[in-house]
Design an enzyme around this catalytic site. Structure first.
Site, short mmCIF file in Angstrom:
data_model
loop_
_atom_site.label_atom_id
_atom_site.label_comp_id
_atom_site.label_asym_id
_atom_site.label_seq_id
_atom_site.Cartn_x
_atom_site.Cartn_y
_atom_site.Cartn_z
N SER A 114 0.87 -1.19 0.00
CA SER A 114 0.00 0.00 0.00
C SER A 114 0.90 1.23 0.00
CB SER A 114 -0.87 0.01 1.26
OG SER A 114 -1.47 1.28 1.40
N SER A 115 0.43 2.30 -0.61
CA SER A 115 1.27 3.52 -0.71
C SER A 115 1.56 4.11 0.67
CB SER A 115 0.56 4.57 -1.55
OG SER A 115 -0.66 4.93 -0.92
N CYS A 116 0.74 3.71 1.67
CA CYS A 116 0.94 4.34 2.99
C CYS A 116 2.14 3.74 3.70
CB CYS A 116 -0.31 4.19 3.84
SG CYS A 116 -0.50 2.53 4.38
N LYS A 147 3.28 -4.66 6.29
CA LYS A 147 3.31 -4.74 4.83
C LYS A 147 4.74 -4.70 4.29
CE LYS A 147 -0.98 -5.17 3.52
NZ LYS A 147 -1.43 -6.22 2.59
N HIS A 186 -11.95 4.53 4.76
CA HIS A 186 -11.04 5.52 4.18
C HIS A 186 -11.85 6.76 3.82
CE1 HIS A 186 -8.69 1.77 3.50
NE2 HIS A 186 -7.72 2.57 3.88
#
Ligand code: GFB
Length: 324
Positions: A114-116, A147, A186
């Site tokens: 995930s980009s986070c 992740k 989200h």
């Protein structure tokens, strides 16, 4: 990555782990629309946090390809309040599947990051190489560390044992079957919930968490599923690959767009007791673009469709969402 690489999913037994979530449902649809052989198993039949049960399920069912869409996910609030669960559950689920897949000679595995999980203040747009180069965003550190561990496990297995296990890094996602619960969702889903509720109940104002200044790169989940199918066949590397829209919008602008598309013209208040989180999170998509993939669903069309599907699926009791 070898030029001209192709992993043909046809005639392969494919397991989509986490098939009931927004991402899992989109991946299953994309694969089944292509007449591919997709296996799923419900949480009630297989607890993915249990190592031996996961190992035995893979040993018995012998999938030749696995898409890991199973994870404990959520927005900024639930992530910041439940870091231990986000760390533990995601570590258990992914490590059980990845390790058992390696031991059972699964030919291809696609792990979703995930980009986070990129650093809080990564250079923009964020390249895959930015991983671990600066401190993480505090509000979802537990999820990010889990992740990153999964990404690294796939990468080491690729390099040390020649396992074709790849990691895809999606940006913020939205679309059908999203989670619209206000405390765990989200932002895009939450704003659709709040704004359609305000419209139905003639409310003047909707609360936005934080300052509204952070910007996000939103991708429709059907575009992600299309990219995941594309990369499963075309991408083989120990390094992660980003999937994003290559656009960004501020939370405030997003709220105004949703209001316009929902036909509500109230005002927004900003609750600065809630966290902004990462201020910028646009992904660099050079790598996947060079492979020949680009998103197709523009955000206004995507939001309009999501509002329609949401209003069809949910009605409101005073306190909570009620599925029709
Ligand atoms: O989408 P979101 O919860 O997660 O929040 P992140 C994005 C931005 O929207 C934050 C603001 O600045 C929020 O403060 N926001 C405004 C809201 N109003 C709301 C609202 O009503 N609900 C929510 N949820 N946000 C997540 C990570 O970060 O990114 C997850 O926590 C995941 O692990 C996801 O990886 C992709 O984009 O900040």
């Amino acid at each position: 990555m070898s030029k001209g690489y192709n992993f043909n999913l046809k005639n392969k037994k494919i397991w989509v782990a986490g098939h009931n979530g927004m991402v899992g449902k989109a991946i299953v649809k994309t694969l089944r629309d292509r007449k591919l052989n997709v296996l799923t198993v419900n949480k009630s039949e297989l607890d993915l946090t249990n190592q031996s049960k996961t190992f035995n399920w893979i040993k018995t069912n012998k999938p030749q390809a696995i898409f890991i869409a199973a994870a404990k996910v959520g927005g900024i609030l639930t992530n910041s309040l439940n870091q231990s669960e986000f760390l533990y559950q995601n570590l258990m689920i992914q490590n059980n599947i990845i390790r058992s897949a390696a031991e059972n000679n699964v030919q291809k595995l696609i792990f979703l990051g995930s980009s986070c999980i990129y650093p809080k203040e990564a250079d923009q747009p964020i390249k895959e190489e930015a991983l671990l180069c600066k401190p993480l965003e505090e509000t979802n550190e537990g999820y990010a560390i889990a992740k990153i561990a999964g990404l690294k496990l796939c990468s080491y297995l690729y390099k040390e044992h020649n396992k074709d296990f790849i990691t895809i890094m999606p940006t913020n996602l939205y679309g059908p079957n999203d989670n619209f619960n206000l405390t765990t969702s989200h932002v895009l889903a939450a704003l659709i919930n709040k704004i359609t509720y305000a419209k139905k109940n003639n409310k003047e104002s909707v609360e936005i968490w934080g300052t509204g200044k952070p910007k996000r790169d939103f991708l429709h989940v059907n575009d992600l599923a299309d990219a995941v199918y594309f990369l499963a066949e075309k991408y083989s590397s120990s390094e992660p690959i980003n999937v994003g829209s290559s656009k960004e919008v501020s939370i405030k602008e997003l709220a105004k767009t949703i209001a316009k598309l929902a036909g509500w013209n109230g005002t927004f208040s900003f609750n600065e007791n809630m966290p902004d989180g990462t201020m910028l999170k646009k992904l660099d998509t050079t790598k996947i673009n060079n492979l020949g993939w680009r998103p197709k669903i523009d955000i206004k069309t995507g939001i309009k469709e999501t509002i329609k599907e949401y209003e069809k699926t949910y009605s409101f009791s005073d306190s909570a969402l009620v599925k029709n």
